[in-house]
Design a protein around this motif. Structure first.
Motif, mmCIF file in Angstrom:
data_model
loop_
_atom_site.group_PDB
_atom_site.id
_atom_site.type_symbol
_atom_site.label_atom_id
_atom_site.label_comp_id
_atom_site.label_asym_id
_atom_site.label_seq_id
_atom_site.Cartn_x
_atom_site.Cartn_y
_atom_site.Cartn_z
ATOM 1 N N MET A 57 7.269 1.936 -22.091
ATOM 2 C CA MET A 57 7.869 1.802 -20.747
ATOM 3 C C MET A 57 9.044 2.766 -20.605
ATOM 4 N N ILE A 58 9.049 3.498 -19.492
ATOM 5 C CA ILE A 58 10.198 4.367 -19.206
ATOM 6 C C ILE A 58 10.854 3.924 -17.900
ATOM 7 N N TYR A 59 12.147 3.698 -17.940
ATOM 8 C CA TYR A 59 12.921 3.488 -16.727
ATOM 9 C C TYR A 59 13.620 4.802 -16.394
ATOM 10 N N VAL A 60 13.465 5.276 -15.164
ATOM 11 C CA VAL A 60 14.204 6.463 -14.749
ATOM 12 C C VAL A 60 15.290 5.952 -13.815
ATOM 13 N N ILE A 61 16.530 6.036 -14.291
ATOM 14 C CA ILE A 61 17.612 5.282 -13.656
ATOM 15 C C ILE A 61 18.645 6.189 -13.012
ATOM 16 N N GLY A 62 18.939 5.927 -11.768
ATOM 17 C CA GLY A 62 20.056 6.583 -11.101
ATOM 18 C C GLY A 62 21.289 5.723 -11.312
ATOM 19 N N ILE A 63 22.324 6.301 -11.929
ATOM 20 C CA ILE A 63 23.513 5.486 -12.240
ATOM 21 C C ILE A 63 24.583 5.610 -11.164
ATOM 22 N N GLY A 64 24.255 6.251 -10.031
ATOM 23 C CA GLY A 64 25.236 6.377 -8.950
ATOM 24 C C GLY A 64 26.236 7.473 -9.256
ATOM 25 N N PRO A 65 27.322 7.535 -8.456
ATOM 26 C CA PRO A 65 28.245 8.662 -8.571
ATOM 27 C C PRO A 65 29.070 8.677 -9.856
ATOM 28 N N GLY A 66 29.175 7.556 -10.564
ATOM 29 C CA GLY A 66 29.936 7.614 -11.810
ATOM 30 C C GLY A 66 30.754 6.361 -12.073
ATOM 31 N N ASP A 67 31.144 5.658 -11.021
ATOM 32 C CA ASP A 67 31.867 4.406 -11.177
ATOM 33 C C ASP A 67 30.843 3.301 -11.444
ATOM 34 N N LYS A 68 31.070 2.551 -12.519
ATOM 35 C CA LYS A 68 30.118 1.500 -12.897
ATOM 36 C C LYS A 68 29.873 0.502 -11.752
ATOM 37 N N ARG A 69 30.900 0.288 -10.939
ATOM 38 C CA ARG A 69 30.741 -0.680 -9.837
ATOM 39 C C ARG A 69 29.786 -0.199 -8.749
ATOM 40 N N LEU A 128 9.861 14.697 -12.560
ATOM 41 C CA LEU A 128 9.489 15.314 -13.826
ATOM 42 C C LEU A 128 8.950 14.276 -14.816
ATOM 43 N N VAL A 129 9.629 13.137 -14.918
ATOM 44 C CA VAL A 129 9.159 12.103 -15.842
ATOM 45 C C VAL A 129 7.773 11.608 -15.421
ATOM 46 N N LEU A 130 7.567 11.383 -14.134
ATOM 47 C CA LEU A 130 6.252 10.927 -13.673
ATOM 48 C C LEU A 130 5.181 11.963 -13.999
ATOM 49 N N GLU A 131 5.481 13.249 -13.764
ATOM 50 C CA GLU A 131 4.504 14.300 -14.032
ATOM 51 C C GLU A 131 4.166 14.387 -15.519
ATOM 52 N N GLU A 184 -1.638 5.800 -18.720
ATOM 53 C CA GLU A 184 -1.365 4.363 -18.801
ATOM 54 C C GLU A 184 0.121 4.048 -19.011
ATOM 55 N N LEU A 185 0.873 5.064 -19.414
ATOM 56 C CA LEU A 185 2.297 4.830 -19.701
ATOM 57 C C LEU A 185 3.018 4.426 -18.414
ATOM 58 N N GLU A 186 3.730 3.281 -18.474
ATOM 59 C CA GLU A 186 4.369 2.778 -17.260
ATOM 60 C C GLU A 186 5.729 3.449 -17.031
ATOM 61 N N VAL A 187 5.955 3.888 -15.805
ATOM 62 C CA VAL A 187 7.237 4.510 -15.444
ATOM 63 C C VAL A 187 7.803 3.751 -14.253
ATOM 64 N N LYS A 188 9.040 3.307 -14.374
ATOM 65 C CA LYS A 188 9.678 2.605 -13.242
ATOM 66 C C LYS A 188 10.915 3.372 -12.793
ATOM 67 N N VAL A 189 10.921 3.746 -11.530
ATOM 68 C CA VAL A 189 12.084 4.436 -10.980
ATOM 69 C C VAL A 189 13.064 3.388 -10.433
ATOM 70 N N VAL A 190 14.284 3.422 -10.916
ATOM 71 C CA VAL A 190 15.298 2.448 -10.482
ATOM 72 C C VAL A 190 16.302 3.174 -9.583
ATOM 73 N N PRO A 191 16.348 2.801 -8.298
ATOM 74 C CA PRO A 191 17.160 3.557 -7.343
ATOM 75 C C PRO A 191 18.665 3.465 -7.592
ATOM 76 N N GLY A 192 19.369 4.490 -7.146
ATOM 77 C CA GLY A 192 20.829 4.536 -7.291
ATOM 78 C C GLY A 192 21.485 5.105 -6.041
ATOM 79 N N ILE A 193 22.808 5.018 -6.004
ATOM 80 C CA ILE A 193 23.580 5.560 -4.871
ATOM 81 C C ILE A 193 23.683 7.066 -5.058
ATOM 82 N N THR A 194 23.052 7.824 -4.166
ATOM 83 C CA THR A 194 23.103 9.271 -4.281
ATOM 84 C C THR A 194 24.459 9.798 -3.768
#
Lengths: 241, 241
Positions: A1-13, A89-92, A100-110
């Motif tokens: 399983m791959i999570y492709v994660i957007g962590i937002g601008p940098g502040d953990k909140r 890129l990860v999906l490709e 069959e490899l599962e990829v989940k995109v986790v949205p973030g604050i752009t």
């Protein structure tokens, strides 16, 4: 399983709960060294694969290879992973290695959304995102988009606005757009959104100091109706007040 | 103090930590009844001011009036408050009532970003947001933006794509854009992003069934290079694989 994660601008909140959960579930964290640093408190007990800039393909392929051994992998990038990030890129690459490899995109604050909140409400009406990096997009394509965006009176958010190697890109872009946009159009600049060095500047297309802009800066150019009041940049939606 | 909060697409896990904190700090929650329902678990002990649709100005003015009595007020809306949301209106009304009144915009995951993550990676390259609601924007302006977006080969994310009163807007928009975009351009549709009824459809401009689209639907039209593989909609960034 791959999570492709957007962590937002940098502040953990500014991370989503889903992003925090996905990082928690991951055995291995893969990312550009700057992003790894931003979340270092969250990943103390994880295996970490740091990579340098411009090694996106290697980085994503490595994530795929590790996931194929059965581990949960989190590929982290700033902002949202689906906007000039690693999701495509990860999906490709995953599909090429094992469909069959599962990829989940986790949205973030752009960056545009983070910067807009700091500036006031500049993207309340139709807007577009344009990257000024011509590493993978010919400059003629970028220029065409700049002209159409200006003719259509979109608010424009610039990604990768200016770097040492592309010192004149933003000035060239403004020059092009000013064929159709007034030089008095409001421009909002936010450096290091959500980080402790965050800095906000509101100016115009005519008066902007390009030296203020680098790769960690978001530049938002308003539309015909964008105005500044009380230090806030506002693009009205059209309500009669 | 007024917090203008984007609560994301509807799933609590897609809210940011900052949004959760701001809701916690608020004494009073103001919002359209549907949004209030989405976060009802979080606001059990709060004073709640629900309002109906199309009463945006009254709703925001009420928030300002309550904040002027010294209370902390949270104005909640779905997605991001700065994108076709309440941020602009609250800033405008607050400034008119008392320029000293503090307003903080708390960013959220807007519908396009939430939908993109479900579809794969459709907005990896330059894109724009266009609202098809002509309640406050003349249709000619919308049409002009559609044409320029198509000519510039932007990926296009449609907000307010179709309602009972505007049943033909999306079909008309597609008709216009197909002057410049191929009828085979990939289209991704996500209904109820992040809610339990979430549903995803990938089709083309030619084959879309407009009946699938309503106001809770995000429609994303690809660019020339957008493709579908393994059930995912991907707009490549330009890496050579």
């Amino acid at each position: 399983m791959i999570y492709v994660i957007g962590i937002g601008p940098g502040d953990k909140r500014l991370m989503t709960g889903e992003a925090l959960q996905a990082i928690e579930k991951a055995d291995v964290i893969v990312g550009y060294v700057t992003y790894i640093k931003l979340i270092k408190e969250l990943i103390k007990d994880k295996e970490i694969v740091k990579t340098g800039m411009r090694r996106e393909i290697d980085r994503c392929q490595e994530a795929v290879d590790i996931a194929l051994t059965g581990k949960n992998v989190a590929v982290v990038s700033s902002g949202d992973a689906g906007i000039y990030g690693m999701a495509g890129l990860v999906l490709e690459l995953a599909e090429k290695s094992d469909p069959e490899l599962e990829v989940k995109v986790v949205p973030g604050i752009t960056a545009s959304i983070g910067a807009a909140a700091v500036l006031g409400a500049p993207i309340m009406h139709d807007f577009c995102h344009i990257s000024l990096s011509d590493l993978m997009t010919p400059w003629e394509v970028i220029e065409k988009r700049l002209l159409h965006a200006a003719m259509a009176d979109f608010v424009v958010c610039f990604y990768n606005p200016r770097s040492k190697g592309r010192a004149n890109h933003l000035a060239n872009a403004f020059q092009k757009m000013m064929e159709f946009k007034s030089a008095d159009t409001v421009v909002g600049i936010v450096k290091d959104v959500g980080r402790k060095e965050e800095r906000k500047i509101i100016t115009t297309m005519r008066e902007i100091d390009y030296e203020l802009v680098d790769m960690t800066t978001m530049v938002i150019v308003g539309n015909k109706e964008t105005y500044v009041k009380n230090g806030k940049m506002i693009t009205p939606r059209g309500y009669s007040l």
